[in-house]
Design an enzyme around this catalytic site. Structure first.
Site, PDB file in Angstrom:
ATOM      1  N   CYS A   1       0.847  -1.197   0.000  1.00 23.95           N
ATOM      2  CA  CYS A   1       0.000   0.000   0.000  1.00 23.95           C
ATOM      3  C   CYS A   1       0.885   1.251   0.000  1.00 23.95           C
ATOM      4  O   CYS A   1       0.585   2.247  -0.665  1.00 23.95           O
ATOM      5  CB  CYS A   1      -0.902   0.018   1.235  1.00 23.95           C
ATOM      6  SG  CYS A   1      -2.033  -1.380   1.372  1.00 23.95           S
TER       7      CYS A   1
ATOM      8  N   ARG B   1     -12.755  -0.260  -1.993  1.00 21.44           N
ATOM      9  CA  ARG B   1     -11.464   0.394  -2.200  1.00 21.44           C
ATOM     10  C   ARG B   1     -10.316  -0.542  -1.833  1.00 21.44           C
ATOM     11  O   ARG B   1      -9.298  -0.620  -2.544  1.00 21.44           O
ATOM     12  CB  ARG B   1     -11.394   1.668  -1.359  1.00 21.44           C
ATOM     13  CG  ARG B   1     -10.147   2.503  -1.513  1.00 21.44           C
ATOM     14  CD  ARG B   1     -10.026   3.089  -2.889  1.00 21.44           C
ATOM     15  NE  ARG B   1      -9.264   2.244  -3.795  1.00 21.44           N
ATOM     16  CZ  ARG B   1      -9.156   2.409  -5.090  1.00 21.44           C
ATOM     17  NH1 ARG B   1      -9.799   3.398  -5.683  1.00 21.44           N
ATOM     18  NH2 ARG B   1      -8.449   1.606  -5.822  1.00 21.44           N
TER      19      ARG B   1
ATOM     20  N   HIS C   1       1.094   5.108  -1.544  1.00 23.69           N
ATOM     21  CA  HIS C   1       0.434   6.028  -0.611  1.00 23.69           C
ATOM     22  C   HIS C   1       1.277   6.430   0.595  1.00 23.69           C
ATOM     23  O   HIS C   1       0.742   6.598   1.690  1.00 23.69           O
ATOM     24  CB  HIS C   1      -0.874   5.399  -0.127  1.00 23.69           C
ATOM     25  CG  HIS C   1      -1.890   5.190  -1.191  1.00 23.69           C
ATOM     26  ND1 HIS C   1      -2.533   6.225  -1.836  1.00 23.69           N
ATOM     27  CD2 HIS C   1      -2.386   4.049  -1.754  1.00 23.69           C
ATOM     28  CE1 HIS C   1      -3.378   5.749  -2.730  1.00 23.69           C
ATOM     29  NE2 HIS C   1      -3.302   4.430  -2.712  1.00 23.69           N
TER      30      HIS C   1
ATOM     31  N   CYS D   1      -7.678  -2.027  -4.683  1.00 23.29           N
ATOM     32  CA  CYS D   1      -6.228  -1.825  -4.573  1.00 23.29           C
ATOM     33  C   CYS D   1      -5.490  -3.155  -4.635  1.00 23.29           C
ATOM     34  O   CYS D   1      -4.441  -3.270  -5.282  1.00 23.29           O
ATOM     35  CB  CYS D   1      -5.892  -1.101  -3.276  1.00 23.29           C
ATOM     36  SG  CYS D   1      -6.164   0.681  -3.335  1.00 23.29           S
TER      37      CYS D   1
END
Length: 278
Positions: free
Chosen positions: A187, A235, A191, A239
C-alpha cells in the site's frame, strides 16, 4: 553512443519539456473536469447520485428480510441496538459478541446472518456492483451507504482503547508497508509520499493527516468514473486487485486491520457523506 549536437540536445529538451507540460496539463484538466462535475452535483448535496443508493439502503435496512423475516433495526453498530446516528464515525471498533474488531461492512454481515438468518456465503457471493455492465449497487453496498451517511457532519473518531483495537491498528500498519505479490507492491508503494500518481490519478499520502482525512472522511463515495457508489471495502479490494493479489475476502480481518490503521491516521476527519470522487 553518438553525442547529441547542441541543436539536437535543445530539441530533445524542448520535446521532453513539452511532454511533461502536456501530461501535467492533462492531469490538471482531468482534475478540473471532476471538480466541475462535483460542483454541478455535489455542490448541491441533494443532487449527489449516491443518495439514491442511500435511500435504497434505508428501505433494505428497515424491511423485514431473510429466513427470520426481521429488519436490521436492532443491529448494534457499537452505540447500542438500533443506533445508527454517529456509529460509522466510530468504526472500526471492538465488538464483544464477535470478540473481534469490525468495520461497517463486516458488522453488517454479522447482523444479516445473526439477526436475519441469511447465509454468509450467499450474501458474499457478490458484494460489489460491476460498472462494466451497468449493474446497480448490491444490497450490502446500499446498506453500508445508508448507515454511513448517518455520520455525515461528524468527526471520524474510532476507539483505540481495547487491546484488540490497538492490535488491529498495529497489524494494519504492518500490512500497509508489507510488499507482496507478483509486482512486489505494498500500500505504501503508492500512498506514503507526496506527489505520486498512477497514470493520471493523483495518489494520497496516507502518512499525512491531511490526505488520510480527505479520503477516509468522504467514503462511501460516488465514483464518477464508475457511475456507482463505492464503499471502503471495495477500495481495499480494488487496490489489491490492482496489485494482482488474490481477491481480498469481504470483511476479512486483513481488510478490517487496514481500515483500522487508515482510520487511525485520519482521526478527527470531518465526515462529508456521501462523498464524490473521480
Amino acid at each position: 553512443m553518438a553525442k547529441l549536437t547542441q541543436p539536437s540536445w535543445l530539441l530533445a529538451c524542448a520535446i521532453g519539456f513539452g511532454i511533461s507540460t502536456a501530461i501535467a496539463q492533462d492531469n490538471a484538466d482531468q482534475g478540473a473536469s471532476v471538480d466541475d462535475y462535483r460542483e454541478m452535483t455535489y455542490g448541491d448535496r441533494d443532487a449527489n447520485p449516491a443518495l439514491l443508493v442511500v435511500d435504497r439502503g434505508e428501505q433494505l435496512f428497515k424491511e423485514k428480510r431473510g429466513p427470520k423475516n426481521v429488519s436490521l433495526e436492532t443491529c448494534d453498530f457499537g452505540l447500542g441496538a438500533g443506533v445508527v446516528k454517529g456509529a460509522y464515525a466510530q468504526m472500526p471498533r471492538y465488538f464483544k459478541d464477535t470478540d473481534r474488531v469490525q468495520d461497517l461492512e463486516s458488522r453488517l454481515l454479522t447482523c444479516m446472518t445473526e439477526i436475519q438468518g441469511f447465509d454468509a456465503a450467499d450474501v458474499t457471493t457478490k458484494t460489489f456492483a460491476d460498472e462494466r455492465i451497468n449493474e446497480p449497487n448490491m444490497d450490502i453496498e446500499a446498506l453500508a451507504a445508508y448507515v454511513a451517511v448517518q455520520s455525515d457532519g461528524m468527526k471520524l473518531n474510532p476507539p483505540a482503547d481495547h487491546p484488540k483495537e490497538k492490535e488491529a491498528i498495529a497489524m494494519g500498519e504492518q500490512l500497509f508497508w508489507h510488499r507482496h505479490g507478483p509486482l512486489d507492491f505494498s500500500c505504501a508503494t503508492c500512498h506514503s509520499a507526496d506527489g505520486k500518481r498512477i497514470r493520471l490519478q493523483n495518489l494520497g499520502n496516507f502518512y499525512t493527516a491531511k490526505d488520510a482525512q480527505k479520503t477516509m472522511g468522504s467514503w462511501p463515495t460516488y465514483r464518477v468514473s464508475h457511475g456507482l457508489a463505492r464503499n471502503m471495502q471495495h477500495r481495499m479490494w480494488d487496490c489489491h486487485w490492482q496489485m494482482r493479489l488474490p481477491d481480498l475476502e469481504y470483511g476479512s480481518p486483513m481488510s478490517t486491520a487496514l481500515l483500522a490503521f487508515l482510520s487511525h491516521q485520519a482521526k478527527d476527519a470531518p465526515m462529508v457523506l456521501p462523498g464524490m470522487t473521480r
